[in-house]
Structures are given as C-alpha cells and as structure tokens.
Enzyme design. Structure first.
Site, short mmCIF file in Angstrom:
data_model
loop_
_atom_site.label_atom_id
_atom_site.label_comp_id
_atom_site.label_asym_id
_atom_site.label_seq_id
_atom_site.Cartn_x
_atom_site.Cartn_y
_atom_site.Cartn_z
N ALA A 116 0.82 -1.21 0.00
CA ALA A 116 0.00 0.00 0.00
C ALA A 116 0.86 1.26 0.00
O ALA A 116 0.34 2.37 -0.05
CB ALA A 116 -0.91 0.00 1.22
N ASN A 182 0.92 -3.65 8.26
CA ASN A 182 2.00 -4.31 7.51
C ASN A 182 2.95 -3.25 6.95
O ASN A 182 4.17 -3.44 6.92
CB ASN A 182 1.41 -5.12 6.35
CG ASN A 182 0.62 -6.30 6.85
OD1 ASN A 182 1.18 -7.30 7.26
ND2 ASN A 182 -0.70 -6.19 6.85
N HIS A 212 -1.56 7.27 3.70
CA HIS A 212 -0.23 6.99 4.25
C HIS A 212 0.62 8.23 4.05
O HIS A 212 0.72 8.74 2.93
CB HIS A 212 0.42 5.79 3.56
CG HIS A 212 -0.32 4.53 3.83
ND1 HIS A 212 -0.15 3.82 4.99
CD2 HIS A 212 -1.26 3.87 3.11
CE1 HIS A 212 -0.96 2.76 4.97
NE2 HIS A 212 -1.64 2.78 3.84
N1 LIG Z 1 1.85 -4.98 2.54
C1 LIG Z 1 0.80 -4.17 2.50
O1 LIG Z 1 0.92 -3.00 2.12
C2 LIG Z 1 -0.54 -4.69 2.87
C3 LIG Z 1 -0.70 -5.98 3.34
N2 LIG Z 1 -1.94 -6.46 3.64
C4 LIG Z 1 -2.02 -7.83 4.15
O2 LIG Z 1 -2.21 -8.72 3.05
C5 LIG Z 1 -2.88 -9.91 3.51
C6 LIG Z 1 -4.10 -10.22 2.63
O3 LIG Z 1 -5.03 -9.16 2.74
P1 LIG Z 1 -6.54 -9.29 2.18
O4 LIG Z 1 -6.54 -9.97 0.87
O5 LIG Z 1 -7.16 -7.95 2.31
O6 LIG Z 1 -7.16 -10.28 3.29
P2 LIG Z 1 -8.46 -11.19 3.21
O7 LIG Z 1 -8.85 -11.45 4.62
O8 LIG Z 1 -9.45 -10.60 2.27
O9 LIG Z 1 -7.94 -12.57 2.55
C7 LIG Z 1 -7.01 -13.43 3.16
C8 LIG Z 1 -6.92 -14.73 2.35
O10 LIG Z 1 -5.88 -15.55 2.84
C9 LIG Z 1 -6.37 -16.81 3.30
N3 LIG Z 1 -5.61 -17.17 4.52
C10 LIG Z 1 -5.68 -16.58 5.74
N4 LIG Z 1 -4.78 -17.12 6.57
C11 LIG Z 1 -4.11 -18.07 5.86
C12 LIG Z 1 -3.06 -18.99 6.17
N5 LIG Z 1 -2.53 -19.05 7.39
N6 LIG Z 1 -2.62 -19.80 5.18
C13 LIG Z 1 -3.15 -19.76 3.94
N7 LIG Z 1 -4.16 -18.91 3.59
C14 LIG Z 1 -4.63 -18.10 4.55
C15 LIG Z 1 -7.85 -16.58 3.57
O11 LIG Z 1 -8.60 -17.75 3.38
P3 LIG Z 1 -9.46 -18.43 4.57
O12 LIG Z 1 -9.72 -17.39 5.63
O13 LIG Z 1 -10.66 -18.93 3.85
O14 LIG Z 1 -8.55 -19.53 5.06
C16 LIG Z 1 -8.17 -15.59 2.41
O15 LIG Z 1 -8.30 -16.28 1.18
C17 LIG Z 1 -3.26 -9.63 4.99
O16 LIG Z 1 -2.27 -10.17 5.86
C18 LIG Z 1 -3.23 -8.11 5.04
O17 LIG Z 1 -3.02 -7.65 6.37
C19 LIG Z 1 -3.05 -5.71 3.44
C20 LIG Z 1 -2.95 -4.43 2.96
C21 LIG Z 1 -1.67 -3.79 2.71
O1 LIG Z 2 -3.75 -1.27 2.87
C1 LIG Z 2 -3.29 -0.38 3.60
O2 LIG Z 2 -3.54 0.83 3.44
C2 LIG Z 2 -2.34 -0.73 4.70
C3 LIG Z 2 -2.66 -1.94 5.41
O3 LIG Z 2 -3.79 -2.36 5.52
C4 LIG Z 2 -1.55 -2.66 6.04
O4 LIG Z 2 -0.43 -2.19 5.99
O5 LIG Z 2 -1.81 -3.72 6.58
#
Ligand SMILES: NC(=O)C1=CN([C@@H]2O[C@H](COP(=O)(O)OP(=O)(O)OC[C@H]3O[C@@H](n4cnc5c(N)ncnc54)[C@H](OP(=O)(O)O)[C@@H]3O)[C@@H](O)[C@H]2O)C=CC1
Ligand SMILES: O=C([O-])CC(=O)C(=O)O
Length: 259
Positions: A116, A182, A212
C-alpha cells in the site's frame, strides 16, 4: 513464469483477476490456502510441502502473517523467489532472517513489495546515507479500524475529529495491528528499522481513503510522501494499491521491461 498465490481474499483474487484481464504472460499454477476451496481457476494447495512438485518461479503471499514463514520457507526450498504482503510477520525476531538465510543458500530472493506504500523506493534509496528520523502516519476511516484493538483505544463510532490512538515504534504497531500496519514494517525495512521508525495510527471520521504519510529526513534531504489509497471492495482495511503493487512485481518479473 510459473506463479503461485498464497491467499484468495480481497488482494489475492484481485491480483489474479488483473493478471487475466491484462493477459500477462504468467501461468497461475496454484493457490495456497488453509483449507480446500472450489471455484478457483487453478488447483488449491493446503500443504506448503506440495509447492516443490509445481516448480514455481515466484510465490506471492497475500494471506495473513501466519502464512508467511511456512509458505515462504517452502517457496524458497522449491527454488522460487518469495514476495510477502503480510510483512507484519517481520515484527517477530528471526522471521525475516530465516527466510533471507534460506534464500541466500538457495540462490533465490525474498522480495518485499511496496504494498500500500508506493514510493518506498525513495526512502530505501535515501537510507543508503544516514537517516535522522522516519515517521509514518496511517490515517483510515473508522470502519477500517473495526475489529482491531483500536475499538478499545477510542470511540470509533463517535469520533468527532481525527484521533491518534497509537503512537510508537513500527515493531509494536505491526504486532498489535497486523491487518492494518504491515506497511509499518515496510517503512522500517526501507529506512531506520523496526524500533527507530515511529508510527502514528489515526482514525478519521471524515477520511474517504486510506492515507499513508511518510516524513523522513537525513543526509539525503527531506521527504514527505502522501498517498490516498482507495480500499478494495472485499476488505476496507486493505488498499487497492496493494494488489496493484503485487501485480507490478509479478509483471516486472515476467516481462522484458522492468518499471
Ligand atoms: N503490505 C501491504 O501493504 C498490505 C498488506 N496487507 C495484508 O495482506 C494480507 C491479505 O489481505 P486481504 O486480501 O485484504 O485479506 P483477506 O482477509 O481478504 O484474505 C485473506 C486470504 O488468505 C487466506 N488465509 C488466511 N490465513 C491463511 C493462512 N494461514 N494460510 C493460507 N491462507 C490463509 C484466507 O482464506 P481463509 O480465511 O478462507 O482460510 C483468504 O483467502 C493480509 O495479511 C493483510 O493484512 C493488506 C494491505 C496492505
Ligand atoms: O492497505 C493499507 O492501506 C495498509 C494496510 O492495511 C496494512 O499495511 O496492513
């Protein structure tokens, strides 16, 4: 390029949709999940050990922090590079070191996507000279903080003005707010590290986007980067730019031009 996505939520499904819509030269060979699921356009894996048979070139994680270490180690063992979105996993000592040590031994790479936080390249470049300070403010509407510890730190439904409910080191922000901070670890890895990078988390009743704001100064000069990211329809906590950043990383690895 043989790609495996870990996670099929707001981000993972959007990355796959965009790859198909843009006819990217990428073969999505599997999706890794915790439990089997129907209706996906490729086979589902639930055991990281099954990655090796697929010979992936790149494994991109958008699942959750618990997925980072098991899928990351398995990806590197399988001879792939590994790109994690759930960077809050790196708030725990040793997690990133284990992955990087294995990557070195395997001749592969751990690639941290800007997520992000587009623009992080400027901070990572600036950090090649000494930095004095890095402050990262994460300003989101109240609904993006629901279901997190913010609920007990401020009155999310009765906010009258932007409210800072957390200020502290990036490590603590990522540990306490793994779904929203994150990015705190991305800023930290790019700049001053998890303990010296300051994070402010803010709930703003008037915010329409996930903002951000990164302020840094040091021997390079001074920077102030602001992003107003629209959230993904499937998850108000996650910015759409995160999916686009993963898409860019994948397309850059598959194509002849890197931009
Ligand atoms: N780096 C960055 O800038 C950002 C990072 N993120 C992070 O990215 C990740 C994904 O976000 P988002 O798509 O919005 O989340 P969602 O909750 O929409 O989706 C998560 C997916 O991952 C699966 N999942 C959850 N835990 C596990 C596991 N231990 N092993 C395998 N699969 C798993 C879930 O399936 P099910 O629950 O059915 O098992 C679901 O399909 C999160 O950790 C979020 O915090 C988000 C925004 C910004
Ligand atoms: O998507 C964003 O803006 C940031 C976020 O959720 C994260 O860092 O986990």
């Amino acid at each position: 390029m043989r790609l495996v996505l870990i996670g099929w939520g707001a981000i993972g499904a959007e990355v796959a949709r965009l790859l198909m819509a843009r006819k990217a030269p990428v073969d999505l060979v599997a999706v890794g999940l915790r439990a089997p699921r129907d209706g996906l356009p490729c086979p589902v894996l639930t055991d990281p050990a099954d990655l090796a048979a697929l010979r992936p070139d790149l494994v991109v994680e958008a699942a959750g922090r618990a997925a980072v270490l098991p899928w990351g180690l398995a990806a590197l063992r399988a001879g792939a590079d590994f790109a994690p979105a759930s960077t809050s996993a790196f708030a725990e000592d040793g997690v990133l070191d284990r992955l990087v040590d294995l990557a070195r031994a395997q001749g592969r790479q751990v690639v941290i996507p800007p997520g992000a936080l587009g623009g992080i390249g400027a901070l990572a470049a600036a950090a090649r000279l000494p930095l004095d300070s890095v402050i990262h403010e994460v300003i989101k509407p109240a609904r993006a903080w629901q279901g997190t510890e913010a609920e007990s730190l401020c009155d999310l439904s009765g906010l009258a003005a932007p409210t800072v409910f957390f200020e502290g080191p990036a490590r603590e922000a990522a540990r306490r707010f793994p779904q929203n901070a994150n990015v705190a670890l991305i800023t930290a890895l790019a700049g001053l590290g998890a303990d010296a990078t300051r994070i402010r988390l803010i709930a703003d009743p008037a915010a329409g986007a996930n903002r951000h704001r990164v302020l840094a100064q040091g021997a390079f000069g001074r920077m102030e980067i602001t992003l107003d990211n629209l959230p993904l329809a499937g998850n108000p906590k996650s910015s759409a730019l995160t999916a686009l950043s993963l898409l860019r990383l994948i397309e850059n690895r598959a194509g002849a031009l890197v931009i």
